[in-house]
Design a protein around this motif. Structure first.
Motif, mmCIF file in Angstrom:
data_model
loop_
_atom_site.group_PDB
_atom_site.id
_atom_site.type_symbol
_atom_site.label_atom_id
_atom_site.label_comp_id
_atom_site.label_asym_id
_atom_site.label_seq_id
_atom_site.Cartn_x
_atom_site.Cartn_y
_atom_site.Cartn_z
ATOM 1 N N GLU A 19 0.469 -1.024 -0.069
ATOM 2 C CA GLU A 19 0.409 -0.306 -0.649
ATOM 3 C C GLU A 19 1.005 2.019 -0.264
ATOM 4 O OE1 GLU A 19 -3.562 1.545 2.306
ATOM 5 O OE2 GLU A 19 -2.483 1.192 3.517
ATOM 6 N N ALA A 20 0.087 2.476 -0.281
ATOM 7 C CA ALA A 20 0.756 3.631 -0.050
ATOM 8 C C ALA A 20 1.817 4.259 1.019
ATOM 9 C CB ALA A 20 0.150 4.552 -0.780
ATOM 10 N N CYS A 21 1.193 4.486 1.667
ATOM 11 C CA CYS A 21 1.857 5.382 2.734
ATOM 12 C C CYS A 21 1.180 5.307 4.502
ATOM 13 C CB CYS A 21 2.195 6.525 2.341
ATOM 14 S SG CYS A 21 1.096 7.275 1.783
ATOM 15 N N GLY A 22 1.915 5.366 4.910
ATOM 16 C CA GLY A 22 1.051 5.668 6.621
ATOM 17 C C GLY A 22 2.046 7.604 6.990
ATOM 18 N N LEU A 23 0.687 7.844 7.740
ATOM 19 C CA LEU A 23 0.429 9.144 8.143
ATOM 20 C C LEU A 23 0.404 9.558 10.002
ATOM 21 C CD1 LEU A 23 -2.475 9.859 5.577
ATOM 22 C CD2 LEU A 23 -0.239 10.077 4.828
ATOM 23 N N PHE A 24 1.317 10.894 10.223
ATOM 24 C CA PHE A 24 1.312 11.156 11.271
ATOM 25 C C PHE A 24 1.516 11.946 11.495
ATOM 26 C CE2 PHE A 24 2.675 11.618 15.543
ATOM 27 C CZ PHE A 24 1.756 11.153 16.563
ATOM 28 N N GLY A 25 0.372 13.272 12.545
ATOM 29 C CA GLY A 25 1.040 14.780 11.997
ATOM 30 C C GLY A 25 -0.037 14.976 13.649
ATOM 31 N N THR A 26 0.866 16.618 14.415
ATOM 32 C CA THR A 26 0.583 17.107 15.671
ATOM 33 C C THR A 26 0.967 18.327 15.430
ATOM 34 O OG1 THR A 26 1.308 16.387 17.812
ATOM 35 C CG2 THR A 26 2.746 16.764 16.296
ATOM 36 N N SER A 27 0.058 18.708 16.457
ATOM 37 C CA SER A 27 -0.054 20.640 16.821
ATOM 38 C C SER A 27 -0.442 20.885 17.751
ATOM 39 C CB SER A 27 -1.574 20.846 15.846
ATOM 40 O OG SER A 27 -1.965 22.094 16.129
ATOM 41 N N GLY A 28 0.125 21.662 17.817
ATOM 42 C CA GLY A 28 0.212 21.932 19.522
ATOM 43 C C GLY A 28 1.114 21.357 20.538
ATOM 44 N N HIS A 29 2.053 20.563 20.175
ATOM 45 C CA HIS A 29 3.215 19.818 21.074
ATOM 46 C C HIS A 29 4.605 19.975 20.836
ATOM 47 C CE1 HIS A 29 5.436 15.973 22.940
ATOM 48 N NE2 HIS A 29 4.267 15.995 23.154
ATOM 49 N N PRO A 30 4.689 20.836 22.224
ATOM 50 C CA PRO A 30 6.351 21.583 21.973
ATOM 51 C C PRO A 30 7.951 20.464 21.142
ATOM 52 C CG PRO A 30 6.283 21.056 23.969
ATOM 53 C CD PRO A 30 4.586 20.449 23.253
ATOM 54 N N ASP A 31 7.391 18.811 21.228
ATOM 55 C CA ASP A 31 8.726 18.146 20.427
ATOM 56 C C ASP A 31 7.619 17.453 19.761
ATOM 57 O OD1 ASP A 31 10.232 19.179 22.129
ATOM 58 O OD2 ASP A 31 10.039 17.667 23.970
ATOM 59 N N ALA A 32 6.835 18.050 18.436
ATOM 60 C CA ALA A 32 5.982 18.121 17.732
ATOM 61 C C ALA A 32 6.777 17.034 16.698
ATOM 62 C CB ALA A 32 5.628 19.736 16.940
ATOM 63 N N ALA A 33 8.424 17.522 15.898
ATOM 64 C CA ALA A 33 9.141 16.265 15.295
ATOM 65 C C ALA A 33 9.015 15.007 16.060
ATOM 66 C CB ALA A 33 10.879 17.454 14.925
ATOM 67 N N LYS A 34 9.827 15.123 17.411
ATOM 68 C CA LYS A 34 9.554 13.486 17.554
ATOM 69 C C LYS A 34 8.841 13.419 18.134
ATOM 70 C CE LYS A 34 14.694 15.689 20.259
ATOM 71 N NZ LYS A 34 14.401 16.331 21.872
ATOM 72 N N MET A 35 7.981 13.694 18.017
ATOM 73 C CA MET A 35 6.400 12.447 18.280
ATOM 74 C C MET A 35 6.415 12.094 16.844
ATOM 75 S SD MET A 35 4.656 13.266 21.220
ATOM 76 C CE MET A 35 2.569 13.320 20.815
ATOM 77 N N CYS A 36 6.246 12.824 15.608
ATOM 78 C CA CYS A 36 6.129 12.057 14.481
ATOM 79 C C CYS A 36 6.784 11.077 14.619
ATOM 80 C CB CYS A 36 6.564 13.747 13.707
ATOM 81 S SG CYS A 36 4.708 14.727 13.274
ATOM 82 N N TYR A 37 8.036 10.984 15.233
ATOM 83 C CA TYR A 37 9.282 10.567 14.832
ATOM 84 C C TYR A 37 8.601 8.824 15.242
ATOM 85 C CZ TYR A 37 13.553 7.159 15.721
ATOM 86 O OH TYR A 37 14.575 6.440 15.447
ATOM 87 N N PHE A 38 7.830 9.226 16.641
ATOM 88 C CA PHE A 38 7.267 8.248 17.140
ATOM 89 C C PHE A 38 6.327 7.461 16.186
ATOM 90 C CE2 PHE A 38 9.810 9.608 21.107
ATOM 91 C CZ PHE A 38 11.063 8.497 21.195
ATOM 92 N N GLY A 39 5.596 8.232 16.206
ATOM 93 C CA GLY A 39 3.810 8.058 14.634
ATOM 94 C C GLY A 39 4.761 7.341 13.952
ATOM 95 N N LEU A 40 5.593 7.359 13.330
ATOM 96 C CA LEU A 40 6.423 7.155 11.808
ATOM 97 C C LEU A 40 6.735 5.731 12.478
ATOM 98 C CD1 LEU A 40 7.721 9.658 10.102
ATOM 99 C CD2 LEU A 40 5.747 8.973 10.248
#
Length: 482
Positions: A19-40
Motif C-alpha cells: 500500500e502507499a503509505c502511513g501518515l502522522f501529524g501533531t499540532s500543539g506539542h512542543p516536541d512535534a518532530a519527535k512525536m512524529c518520529y515515534f508515530g512513524l
C-alpha cells in the motif's frame, strides 16, 4: 536530505501487496518532530521506502526526508534541529511516482511567502488528467507524485479563501486519499475522500491534537483516541480549536477491506473492531468453510499468523510455527551468485525440519497475488519431506486490479485471474487450495451491514469510483521506470 540511493523494489521480499503509505501529524506539542518520529515508527509497516517530517516554528517550515526506514533516515541531531509545535510525517511505499528521494513525502511547496506540506495515502485516479490540464495552463511539476496535483489545485484556489480552497480542491480529485496538510501558519488539516477508502483517525494528548493512519500510532505516544474521520470530512486544527467540514458523500462507504486482512497492524482498531480479533475470526470462518484433515496448522510468518490461530481454534488442529523468520534481512539484500536462485527466500524463512517431515500440514495465508513466492516455498516443503500440503487463504481470490493505491493495477499481475482454483493449486504444487468466500469474509468482520462499508473491487470487480483504463496503463508505465 539523506543522499541514500534509489531502493530496488524488485528484491526478494515476499510476494505481497503493498500500500502507499502511513501518515502522522501533531499540532500543539512542543516536541512535534519527535512525536512524529515515534508515530512513524509505529506505522513503519505501511511503507519502508522513504520517511520524512516537516515542522513549523514561528511561521517558518523546515523539513527532512530520505530513503529507507525511519531510524535510518532520522537521528537525534536531525530531530533536535526540527523545532516547532506542529509537524507532519510520512512513510512511503510508492504506487505512483518513482522510488527516489525527490518523491519522498511530506511534499513541501512555497507560495506567496507561505509554505504548505502534504502527506498523502492513496491514489488519485484522475491525477494524470488534472496534471495535463495544469501543465497546459503553465504549472511546473517538481515530482511524479499524484499528491502534487492536490497542492497545485489548492494554491490556485486560494483566491476563494482558505476553507473554500480546500473544499474546491478536494472536489476536483477522485479516488482514494487520506491526507494531512500542514501550513506555515500552524494549521493542520486532515482530509478523507468521500468513499473513505483509506484510514485516518484523530487523537489528543495533553491539549495537543494528532492525526494518524492507525490507532496503534496513538497508543505508542500514549494519546487518547477521539474518533475516526468520516468519509468526505475535512478537519481543520488551529489555535482556535478543531473545525469539521463535511462534503457530500456516497450512501455506502468503500473502506479498503484489505486493511483488516493484511495492511493494518493487528493492534489497530477500525469501526470499533480490533484487527487481531477480526483476523482470528476470518480464520475460524475459513475452517468452517474449508475443513481438511491434517497434523498441524502453520502460517508463513508473519502474514498468516492471526488467521492461522483462528483456523486452529475452530478446527481443533494444533497451531505450530513451522517456519522461523530471520527478522534481520535487509530490504536490499543482494544474492551472492546466480546459481543460488532460491537463496533470497531461504535466507528469510527456514523450516523446522523435525516438526514438518512426514506430516500433513495446512498453511494459512492472507493472499496469493502473483504466486511466485508461494510456489517456491511449497517446493521447499516438498523437498523437506512434508507429506501433504494444503493451503487455505483468509480472503477471496484476487482477480481484479486495484486502482486505489495497492500495487497491482493490471489484471495480468494476478495469478488467480488466469487460473481456476484447482488449476492454481496444481500450479503451486499443493494437495488442495481453498479461499475464504466473500460472504464469509464480510460476515466474519462482525460489522453490521458489511457490504455497505467496504471496497471489495479486487475480489468482485465492482469499482466504487470510476477510472479510465488508459490511466491504469499510464501508472504501469510510470512504475516500470522505478
Amino acid at each position: 536530505m539523506n543522499p541514500s540511493p534509489t531502493i530496488d523494489r524488485n528484491d526478494f521480499n515476499e510476494d505481497k501487496p503493498r500500500e502507499a503509505c502511513g501518515l502522522f501529524g501533531t499540532s500543539g506539542h512542543p516536541d512535534a518532530a519527535k512525536m512524529c518520529y515515534f508515530g512513524l515508527y509505529a506505522l513503519q509497516h505501511r511503507g519502508q521506502e522513504s520517511a520524512g517530517i516537516a515542522v513549523v516554528d514561528d511561521g517558518l517550515m523546515d523539513e527532512y526526508k530520505g530513503m529507507g526506514l525511519v531510524p535510518d533516515v532520522f537521528d537525534m541531531d536531525i530531530l533536535d534541529r526540527l523545532n516547532g509545535s506542529a509537524a507532519v510525517g510520512h512513510v512511503r511505499y510508492s504506487t505512483t511516482g518513482s522510488s527516489v528521494v525527490a518523491n519522498a513525502q511530506p511534499l513541501v511547496v512555497r507560495h506567496r511567502n507561505r509554505a504548505y506540506a502534504v502527506a498523502h495515502n492513496g491514489n488519485l485516479v484522475n491525477a494524470h488528467f488534472i496534471k495535463a490540464e495544469l501543465e497546459d495552463s503553465g504549472s511546473i511539476f517538481q515530482t511524479t507524485m499524484d499528491s502534487e496535483v492536490f497542492l497545485h489545485l489548492f494554491v490556485r484556489n486560494l483566491h476563494l479563501g482558505f476553507e473554500e480552497s480546500l473544499k474546491a480542491s478536494v472536489a476536483r480529485i477522485k479516488g482514494a486519499f487520506s491526507m494531512i496538510l500542514l501550513t506555515s501558519r500552524g494549521e493542520m488539516i486532515g482530509i478523507k475522500d468521500p468513499n473513505g477508502f483509506r484510514p485516518l483517525c484523530l487523537g489528543k494528548l495533553n491539549g495537543a491534537y494528532i492525526l494518524a493512519s492507525e490507532t496503534c500510532a496513538l497508543d505508542l505516544v500514549q494519546a487518547e483516541f477521539v474518533r475516526e474521520l468520516d468519509p468526505g470530512e475535512i478537519v481543520i486544527i488551529s489555535k482556535d480549536g478543531v473545525k469539521s467540514i463535511h462534503t457530500n458523500t456516497p450512501r455506502k462507504r468503500s473502506f479498503c477491506i484489505f486493511e483488516f486482512i493484511y495492511f493494518a497492524r493487528p493492534d489497530s482498531t477500525f469501526f470499533g473492531h480490533n484487527v487481531y480479533l477480526t483476523r482470528k475470526a476470518h480464520g475460524r470462518q475459513l475452517a468452517k468453510e474449508s475443513p481438511v484433515d491434517a497434523d498441524l496448522v502453520m502460517p508463513f510468518p508473519d502474514s498468516g499468523v492471526y488467521a492461522g490461530l483462528g483456523y486452529s481454534e475452530a478446527s481443533g488442529i494444533p497451531f505450530e510455527t513451522g517456519m522461523i523468520r530471520n527478522h534481520y534481512v535487509g530490504r536490499t539484500f543482494i544474492q551472492p551468485t546466480q546459481s543460488m536462485r532460491d537463496f533470497g527466500v531461504r535466507v528469510k524463512l527456514n523450516p523446522i525440519k523435525e516438526l514438518l517431515k512426514g506430516k500433513d500440514i495446512i498453511i494459512i495465508e492472507d493472499s496469493i497475488i502473483r504466486g511466485t513466492t508461494a510456489k517456491t516455498r511449497v517446493k521447499a516443503l516438498r523437498e523437506l519431506g512434508v507429506k501433504r500440503v494444503h493451503l487455505r487463504v483468509s480472503g477471496p481470490a484476487h482477480r481484479f486490479p486495484c486502482h486505489y493505491g495497492i500495487d497491482f493495477s493490471t489484471k495480468g499481475e494476478l495469478i488467480a485471474a488466469k487460473m481456476n482454483v484447482d488449476d492454481l493449486g496444481k500450479h503451486l504444487g499443493l494437495d488442495s487450495l481453498r479461499y475464504l468466500s466473500l460472504e464469509g469474509l464480510l460476515t466474519s468482520t462482525g460489522i453490521d451491514n458489511p457490504a455497505d462499508h467496504f471496497c471489495k473491487a479486487c475480489f468482485d470487480g465492482c469499482y466504487p469510483v470510476q477510472f479510465d483504463e488508459n490511466l491504469s496503463k499510464h501508472c504501469m508505465e510510470t512504475r516500470s521506470l522505478k
